[in-house]
Design an enzyme around this catalytic site. Sequence first.
Site, PDB file in Angstrom:
ATOM      1  N   ASN A  29       0.868  -1.174   0.000  1.00  0.00           N
ATOM      2  CA  ASN A  29       0.000   0.000   0.000  1.00  0.00           C
ATOM      3  C   ASN A  29       0.906   1.226   0.000  1.00  0.00           C
ATOM      4  O   ASN A  29       1.536   1.534   1.009  1.00  0.00           O
ATOM      5  CB  ASN A  29      -0.883  -0.045   1.259  1.00  0.00           C
ATOM      6  CG  ASN A  29      -1.688   1.221   1.450  1.00  0.00           C
ATOM      7  OD1 ASN A  29      -1.784   2.051   0.550  1.00  0.00           O
ATOM      8  ND2 ASN A  29      -2.275   1.367   2.632  1.00  0.00           N
ATOM      9  N   TRP A  30       0.963   1.890  -1.155  1.00  0.00           N
ATOM     10  CA  TRP A  30       1.891   3.029  -1.269  1.00  0.00           C
ATOM     11  C   TRP A  30       1.367   4.305  -0.611  1.00  0.00           C
ATOM     12  O   TRP A  30       2.083   5.300  -0.532  1.00  0.00           O
ATOM     13  CB  TRP A  30       2.191   3.307  -2.750  1.00  0.00           C
ATOM     14  CG  TRP A  30       3.188   2.369  -3.345  1.00  0.00           C
ATOM     15  CD1 TRP A  30       3.811   1.322  -2.730  1.00  0.00           C
ATOM     16  CD2 TRP A  30       3.698   2.409  -4.692  1.00  0.00           C
ATOM     17  NE1 TRP A  30       4.674   0.700  -3.612  1.00  0.00           N
ATOM     18  CE2 TRP A  30       4.622   1.348  -4.818  1.00  0.00           C
ATOM     19  CE3 TRP A  30       3.464   3.215  -5.792  1.00  0.00           C
ATOM     20  CZ2 TRP A  30       5.311   1.084  -6.004  1.00  0.00           C
ATOM     21  CZ3 TRP A  30       4.140   2.966  -6.980  1.00  0.00           C
ATOM     22  CH2 TRP A  30       5.057   1.907  -7.079  1.00  0.00           C
ATOM     23  N   HIS A 116      -9.263   1.096   5.566  1.00  0.00           N
ATOM     24  CA  HIS A 116      -7.943   1.254   6.186  1.00  0.00           C
ATOM     25  C   HIS A 116      -8.068   2.204   7.380  1.00  0.00           C
ATOM     26  O   HIS A 116      -8.912   3.101   7.386  1.00  0.00           O
ATOM     27  CB  HIS A 116      -6.950   1.800   5.152  1.00  0.00           C
ATOM     28  CG  HIS A 116      -5.539   1.781   5.641  1.00  0.00           C
ATOM     29  ND1 HIS A 116      -5.022   2.777   6.444  1.00  0.00           N
ATOM     30  CD2 HIS A 116      -4.545   0.872   5.475  1.00  0.00           C
ATOM     31  CE1 HIS A 116      -3.764   2.479   6.734  1.00  0.00           C
ATOM     32  NE2 HIS A 116      -3.451   1.330   6.165  1.00  0.00           N
ATOM     33  N   GLU A 185      -5.025  -5.342  10.798  1.00  0.00           N
ATOM     34  CA  GLU A 185      -3.975  -4.343  10.979  1.00  0.00           C
ATOM     35  C   GLU A 185      -4.157  -3.637  12.324  1.00  0.00           C
ATOM     36  O   GLU A 185      -4.907  -2.653  12.418  1.00  0.00           O
ATOM     37  CB  GLU A 185      -4.058  -3.290   9.865  1.00  0.00           C
ATOM     38  CG  GLU A 185      -3.855  -3.847   8.474  1.00  0.00           C
ATOM     39  CD  GLU A 185      -3.234  -2.805   7.562  1.00  0.00           C
ATOM     40  OE1 GLU A 185      -2.144  -3.080   7.046  1.00  0.00           O
ATOM     41  OE2 GLU A 185      -3.809  -1.732   7.395  1.00  0.00           O
ATOM     42  N   GLY A 191       3.076   1.739  10.823  1.00  0.00           N
ATOM     43  CA  GLY A 191       4.040   2.825  10.673  1.00  0.00           C
ATOM     44  C   GLY A 191       4.840   3.124  11.923  1.00  0.00           C
ATOM     45  O   GLY A 191       5.537   4.134  11.998  1.00  0.00           O
ATOM     46  N   SER A 224       3.874  -2.688  10.174  1.00  0.00           N
ATOM     47  CA  SER A 224       5.335  -2.792  10.304  1.00  0.00           C
ATOM     48  C   SER A 224       5.885  -4.136   9.814  1.00  0.00           C
ATOM     49  O   SER A 224       6.807  -4.693  10.421  1.00  0.00           O
ATOM     50  CB  SER A 224       5.774  -2.506  11.737  1.00  0.00           C
ATOM     51  OG  SER A 224       5.440  -1.168  12.087  1.00  0.00           O
ATOM     52  N   GLY A 245       2.962  -1.275   4.222  1.00  0.00           N
ATOM     53  CA  GLY A 245       3.031   0.148   3.915  1.00  0.00           C
ATOM     54  C   GLY A 245       4.460   0.557   3.608  1.00  0.00           C
ATOM     55  O   GLY A 245       4.970   0.335   2.506  1.00  0.00           O
ATOM     56  N   GLY A 246       5.143   1.118   4.594  1.00  0.00           N
ATOM     57  CA  GLY A 246       6.486   1.691   4.418  1.00  0.00           C
ATOM     58  C   GLY A 246       7.461   0.817   3.642  1.00  0.00           C
ATOM     59  O   GLY A 246       8.130   1.292   2.714  1.00  0.00           O
TER      60      GLY A 246
HETATM   61  P1  PGA Z   1       3.250  -0.092   7.629  1.00  0.00           P
HETATM   62  O1  PGA Z   1       1.742   0.211   7.104  1.00  0.00           O
HETATM   63  O2  PGA Z   1       3.702  -1.350   6.951  1.00  0.00           O
HETATM   64  O3  PGA Z   1       4.033   1.134   7.215  1.00  0.00           O
HETATM   65  O4  PGA Z   1       3.167  -0.253   9.104  1.00  0.00           O
HETATM   66  C1  PGA Z   1       0.804  -0.831   6.957  1.00  0.00           C
HETATM   67  C2  PGA Z   1      -0.478  -0.291   6.416  1.00  0.00           C
HETATM   68  O5  PGA Z   1      -0.851   0.853   6.717  1.00  0.00           O
HETATM   69  O6  PGA Z   1      -1.186  -0.999   5.681  1.00  0.00           O
END
Ligand code: PGA
Length: 261
Positions: A29-30, A116, A185, A191, A224, A245-246
Amino acid sequence: MNSWPIQLNLYYYDFLGDSILRKSVIAGNWKMHMTCAEAKSYLQEFIPLIKNIKDDRKVVIAPPFTAISTFSNHSDFDYLDISSQNIHWEDEGAFTAEISPKMLLEHGVSYAIVGHSEPRKYFSESDEQINKRAVFAQSSGLTPIVCVGETLEQRERGEADRVITRQVEQGLENTNPSNLIVAYEPIWAIGTGRTCEAKDANKICSLIRKLIGFDDVIIQYGGSVKPNNIDEIMSMSDIDGVLVGGASLDPNSFARIANYQ
Ligand code: PGA
């Protein structure tokens, strides 16, 4: 050795094993990152790293809307599936800033992230709206990736199971579990660099599977996820993929995640 798996969307058959197996879905997920030019150079680096990916998994990226056509116009587009980061419950109308299934389908999009925690938090997205998005995505031929998760306060008060149960019951009402991905999640792990223990995440994913009542529903973990924890996460019995995400913003990290052991 003679097994001849047939690729389906979310499952595959192994004729020798005579069974349907859940495919794992590794999704990036960008969020609000990447211009078209950046997406193009990312794909140039990333696609060669996933060309030999195993048949038991799918790789999906959810770029910002503006970069979706960079994916669908890419010559090696077949190695990846595209997800949108949102979807509306009507095909057109006076809904400023929204995006409809038919607009996405035109660009080869096949998944849509729904619910989300960021739109839940910043734009007060409700379980009812999330449900409408998920149901309409399915009836339009897209697979919704419906996110659920508790806050740190809810977890510390021992309310995680209750929150997840409510989000699943309300958010997934009238959805078809054979064309669905649920992403667990925990909000406190998004994050923050703080991953949920794989065993704890697995317990919640197992609860979600029971609540849905369909063994083959695809359930992801998100929060994460990194190259150094993906192998443990993917070894869990009820975790069928990840929403990243990241770490999906770096082609090497995301390729390592997609090529988990
Ligand atoms: P993250 O984000 O991997 O940066 O923790 C996950 C997400 O928001 O789907």
